[in-house]
Design an enzyme around this catalytic site. Structure first.
Site, mmCIF file in Angstrom:
data_model
loop_
_atom_site.group_PDB
_atom_site.id
_atom_site.type_symbol
_atom_site.label_atom_id
_atom_site.label_comp_id
_atom_site.label_asym_id
_atom_site.label_seq_id
_atom_site.Cartn_x
_atom_site.Cartn_y
_atom_site.Cartn_z
ATOM 1 N N SER A 170 -29.964 -9.154 -8.490
ATOM 2 C CA SER A 170 -28.448 -9.180 -8.592
ATOM 3 C C SER A 170 -27.672 -9.892 -7.669
ATOM 4 O O SER A 170 -26.443 -10.342 -7.701
ATOM 5 C CB SER A 170 -27.735 -7.756 -8.554
ATOM 6 O OG SER A 170 -28.486 -7.109 -7.382
ATOM 7 N N GLU A 180 -28.829 4.242 -11.936
ATOM 8 C CA GLU A 180 -29.851 3.801 -13.224
ATOM 9 C C GLU A 180 -30.664 5.282 -13.434
ATOM 10 O O GLU A 180 -31.004 5.786 -14.567
ATOM 11 C CB GLU A 180 -31.111 2.964 -12.911
ATOM 12 C CG GLU A 180 -31.959 2.882 -14.137
ATOM 13 C CD GLU A 180 -33.332 1.961 -13.946
ATOM 14 O OE1 GLU A 180 -32.761 0.758 -13.071
ATOM 15 O OE2 GLU A 180 -34.139 2.339 -14.438
ATOM 16 N N THR A 193 -36.728 1.085 -13.271
ATOM 17 C CA THR A 193 -37.176 0.042 -13.385
ATOM 18 C C THR A 193 -37.472 -0.997 -12.129
ATOM 19 O O THR A 193 -38.153 -1.840 -12.477
ATOM 20 C CB THR A 193 -36.133 -1.099 -14.400
ATOM 21 O OG1 THR A 193 -34.995 -0.801 -13.652
ATOM 22 C CG2 THR A 193 -36.091 -0.302 -15.680
ATOM 23 N N CYS A 209 -31.925 -12.107 -12.656
ATOM 24 C CA CYS A 209 -32.949 -11.578 -13.670
ATOM 25 C C CYS A 209 -32.139 -11.672 -14.964
ATOM 26 O O CYS A 209 -30.904 -11.843 -14.938
ATOM 27 C CB CYS A 209 -33.441 -10.071 -13.527
ATOM 28 S SG CYS A 209 -32.261 -8.777 -13.739
ATOM 29 N N HIS A 240 -29.335 6.983 -7.308
ATOM 30 C CA HIS A 240 -29.137 5.650 -8.083
ATOM 31 C C HIS A 240 -28.651 5.774 -9.350
ATOM 32 O O HIS A 240 -29.110 6.733 -10.402
ATOM 33 C CB HIS A 240 -30.444 4.848 -8.013
ATOM 34 C CG HIS A 240 -30.350 3.387 -8.344
ATOM 35 N ND1 HIS A 240 -30.030 2.910 -9.629
ATOM 36 C CD2 HIS A 240 -30.483 2.443 -7.476
ATOM 37 C CE1 HIS A 240 -30.118 1.803 -9.588
ATOM 38 N NE2 HIS A 240 -30.150 1.133 -8.285
ATOM 39 N N SER A 261 -31.570 -1.437 -5.425
ATOM 40 C CA SER A 261 -32.899 -0.926 -5.256
ATOM 41 C C SER A 261 -33.819 -2.200 -5.184
ATOM 42 O O SER A 261 -34.629 -2.171 -4.245
ATOM 43 C CB SER A 261 -33.051 0.075 -6.638
ATOM 44 O OG SER A 261 -34.456 0.353 -6.340
ATOM 45 N N ASN A 262 -33.851 -3.012 -6.065
ATOM 46 C CA ASN A 262 -35.087 -3.891 -6.033
ATOM 47 C C ASN A 262 -35.103 -4.800 -4.684
ATOM 48 O O ASN A 262 -36.181 -5.391 -4.435
ATOM 49 C CB ASN A 262 -34.954 -4.842 -7.412
ATOM 50 C CG ASN A 262 -33.788 -5.908 -7.472
ATOM 51 O OD1 ASN A 262 -34.186 -7.056 -6.787
ATOM 52 N ND2 ASN A 262 -32.673 -5.668 -7.724
HETATM 53 S S1 SF4 Z 1 -33.812 -5.736 -12.505
HETATM 54 FE FE1 SF4 Z 1 -32.573 -4.200 -14.006
HETATM 55 S S2 SF4 Z 1 -31.136 -5.532 -14.928
HETATM 56 FE FE2 SF4 Z 1 -32.982 -6.857 -14.018
HETATM 57 S S3 SF4 Z 1 -34.339 -7.052 -15.739
HETATM 58 FE FE3 SF4 Z 1 -34.951 -5.438 -14.476
HETATM 59 S S4 SF4 Z 1 -34.137 -3.490 -15.400
HETATM 60 FE FE4 SF4 Z 1 -33.029 -5.316 -16.200
#
Ligand code: SF4
Length: 345
Positions: free
Chosen positions: A283, A143, A181, A29, A141, A240-241
């Site tokens: 990531s 964040e 997020t 991202c 986490h 996390s994502n």
């Molecule tokens: S995943 Fe995290 S680092 Fe990537 S755009 Fe979203 S908030 Fe920002």
């Protein structure tokens, strides 16, 4: 289930051929690209070592590549020598860390993703209006640790609908909420509903704190999971994502595996499989996806295609302190280049 697979694999048998569908968008991202570029530019301008507090992004391949270029990853500022160039990771840091760096006069470049900084500001604004802040996020986490340390008075943390009932606030009419997020859009919606039910006057951003990249990748994997027999998500255990992407596959009834890289793939996963879905967390570098597709090709001859999806054009500016230093050295910051695959050799 599978559409137009080259050969339908009988249950329990190894495939003779496979169809591989790649989710789009997937992988890096804008916040991750920016964070990696910040470390690379800092190394280029100031020379190694550059100290990075916490993994710059949650991916060991990215960390290893930067370590080989001279980045030193630490968990605490106390591990950083006096005067050494310091970078804060994309996840953000508590105010106490910012102050400690200031007290020690460490030169800092902050790689906190601008979308995480936005959540910090939302929380601070709620406190400014006299509200107690509830954060929807996952305990531990970085964040979440950063955000709760950026909001004066701290936050109440909730992860699930059941946590909402247990909340103990000073004044139920004066509360607000923010979210991590990288949450599941669906789970967060349920928690927000529960918060609104318990605190009808609560203020908050809806699901808008969940960043564009998280939302797009979740939407894409949902479409992908409708068409595949097996889902492979490239991403780190502590990302996390990436975890949320694998969870979506599992919830939709598709065997789903979160893997660091192709070396974790097991041939047995492919029994009875005709169509494989592949995606990557925000990531995870694209190189790892290519390696995975090659690995799948060793299971059976594979035909690969992209699942068309939302095109992303998001880019975040580099921090001013860095662009000023680049210009002083005659390097013009170039926002026009394709950064997608730039960083990890
Ligand atoms: S995943 Fe995290 S680092 Fe990537 S755009 Fe979203 S908030 Fe920002």
């Amino acid at each position: 289930m599978a559409e137009s697979a080259p050969v339908k694999t009988p249950p329990g048998e190894m495939p003779q051929a496979l169809r591989v569908i790649l989710a789009s968008p997937r992988g890096f991202c804008a916040g991750v690209e920016r964070a990696i570029e910040i470390v690379e530019r800092a190394l280029e301008i100031y020379g190694p070592p550059v100290y990075v507090r916490h993994e710059i992004v949650h991916n060991k391949h990215v960390v290893e590549t930067l370590r080989n270029k001279g980045a030193v990853f630490v968990e605490e500022l106390t591990e950083i020598p006096e005067g050494a160039m310091t970078v804060f990771s994309a996840h953000g840091v508590p105010q106490a860390v910012v102050k400690e760096a200031g007290r020690r006069a460490l030169p800092v470049i902050d790689a906190t993703c601008p979308l995480v900084s936005k959540v910090h500001r939302e929380g601070q604004n709620l406190v400014g209006k006299g509200r107690e802040v509830i954060m929807i996020g996952h305990e531990g986490h970085p964040e979440v640790e950063g955000t709760r340390g950026q909001i004066p008075g701290g936050v109440h943390l909730v992860s699930r609908v059941e946590d909402v009932e247990r909340l103990d606030v000073r004044d139920p009419t004066l509360v607000g909420y923010v979210t991590q997020t990288t949450l599941s859009v669906d789970d967060t919606r349920d928690v927000i509903e529960a918060l609104k039910k318990r605190f009808p006057g609560i203020k908050g951003p809806g699901a808008k704190d969940i960043c564009y990249a998280t939302q797009n990748r979740q939407m894409a994997v949902r479409r992908l999971a409708e068409q595949v027999d097996l889902l492979l998500v490239v991403g780190a255990r502590n990302s996390s994502n990436s975890n949320r992407l694998a969870e979506i596959g599992t919830t939709m009834g598709v065997p789903s595996f979160l893997i660091d890289d192709a070396s974790m793939v097991q041939d047995d996963w492919f029994r009875g499989v005709s169509v494989v879905g592949v995606t990557a967390g925000a990531s995870a570098p694209e190189r790892l996806v290519r390696d995975l597709v090659a690995r799948i090709g060793h299971v059976a001859p594979a035909q690969t295609e992209e699942l068309g999806g939302i095109e992303e054009h998001m880019q975040f500016k580099l921090p001013r302190v860095l662009t000023d230093a680049m210009r002083e050295r005659g390097i013009e910051p170039d926002d026009s280049r394709d950064r997608h695959d730039l960083h990890v050799a």
